[in-house]
Design an enzyme around this catalytic site. Structure first.
Site: not given
Ligand code: NAD
Length: 361
Positions: A146, A195, A227, A251, A255
């Site tokens: 980001y 990852k 994942d 992020d 959620d």
């Protein structure tokens, strides 16, 4: 102890829920012998209305001079509020982004807890939710994808967009230290999510996290691919204590973890820098649809205040008292409208604050 707390009531239900959190902090101060000074700080729509900007330099300085900042929520109805006719850099949310930047808040913590009494709100199957869960997602907040260089270009008539994901070892180390410190206050397990089978940034992440882990022999460290973590959160959430991860993965995972609790009005959060300073706020927004009706659930803000006592002031006993009060009140069957279920007693925002304050003795 003297606690110097900056207080951003904000917009919508913000002033209602912050008033109840202050009521609880005041009761804790009375029972445990602390002295609290609050300094009000204008931010978001409330600041736009007075100063024409969502955050003034003076407000930043007041926040910096505090030991910690407690916040309600900011923003209004994004379709009807005049605040959203303003250019993006003058809208309410720009104030929060500017404050996070000015205070260098690089570590975001979001607990996701399934309370026994609210298990029916959990969208997972009973055989999974019956194990309960109590985890914290620790997300890096100021680096990664980001904040990397980005651009869109056209090459030989083909449009192309580029985003870059960069982390240096210092950025990883400081968040890892926070993660392990917090695990030491909990069940002493860190799941570092990356990852590393694909990304160089993740391979460095893994190495640095392992270096930090060497200083915390009591903490169990495991690595998990992002994942797999997304799957495990709905398959076996009870396995997690502290999930430590980079900005974008955090992020998305935070959620997901919030959703599996099923109760938005209960979710606290904290954003920390490398001192003891933190900004504490509920995970939900300013709920303009119910603002002024006296029905908002203040518990997410009250639990954020408990996090403030624990992480900025090391007042674990006092934080425990607030968290236990919440559990007791749920056990006694009191609910605000958002978590109401059959057979329970519905109460408003102020009444919930009063009930919780009475539990702290
Ligand atoms: P929201 O979280 O404000 O509301 C979503 C739904 O949940 C609404 O129906 C609301 O009534 C309900 N709800 C939220 N908190 C509740 C509480 N404590 N008790 C009872 N019900 C509650 O999200 P939204 O409607 O998408 O956003 C409203 C405004 O809040 C927007 O301006 C948005 O930008 C802002 N926002 C601010 C923050 C922040 O201050 N950090 C975070 C998210 C959204």
């Amino acid at each position: 102890m003297k606690l110097n707390i900056g207080c951003i009531s904000g917009d919508g239900i913000g002033p209602e829920i912050v008033a109840e959190a202050r009521k609880i902090l005041d009761k804790v101060a009375l029972v445990y012998g602390h002295e609290i000074t609050y300094t009000d700080i204008l931010m978001g729509g409330a600041s736009i209305d007075v100063h024409g900007v969502p955050l003034t330099e003076e407000a930043i300085q007041t926040a910096k001079a505090s030991d910690a900042v407690l916040m309600g929520s900011i923003g209004g109805n994004t379709t009807t509020s005049p605040w959203y006719q303003l250019p993006p850099n003058l809208r309410p949310e720009a104030g929060l982004l500017a404050l996070r930047k000015a205070l260098n808040l690089f570590a975001n913590l979001r607990p996701a807890i399934l309370y026994d009494e609210l298990a029916d709100a959990c969208p997972l199957k009973k055989e999974i939710s019956s194990a309960g869960f109590d985890m914290i997602i620790m997300r890096e907040l100021t680096g990664g994808l980001y904040f990397g260089e980005r651009y869109t270009t056209e090459e030989n008539g083909l449009r192309k967009a580029v985003d870059t994901l960069t982390y240096n070892e210092n950025e990883i180390r400081r968040i890892a230290i926070k993660g392990f410190d917090i695990a030491m206050k909990r069940r002493k397990k860190v799941t570092s999510v990356d990852k590393a089978n694909v990304l160089d940034s993740s391979r460095l992440w893994r190495k640095v996290v392992e270096e930090v882990a060497a200083d915390y022999p009591e903490v169990t460290l495991e690595h998990m691919l992002v994942d797999n973590c997304a799957m495990q959160l709905v398959k076996d959430p009870a396995q997690f204590d502290v999930i430590l991860t980079e900005n974008m993965f955090g992020d998305i995972l935070s959620d997901e973890a919030s959703m599996v609790t099923g109760s938005i009005g209960m979710l606290a959060s904290a954003s920390l820098n490398d001192s003891k300073f933190g900004l504490y706020e509920p995970s939900h927004g300013s709920a303009p649809d119910i603002a002024g009706k006296g029905i908002a659930n203040p518990i997410a803000t009250i639990l954020s205040a408990a996090m403030m006592l624990r992480f900025s002031f090391d007042l674990d006993r006092e934080a425990d008292a607030i968290e236990n009060a919440v559990k007791n009140i749920l056990k006694k069957g009191y609910r605000t409208v958002d978590i109401m279920s059959e057979g329970c007693t519905q109460v408003g925002c102020k009444e919930m604050g009063d009930l919780l304050a009475d539990e702290i003795r």
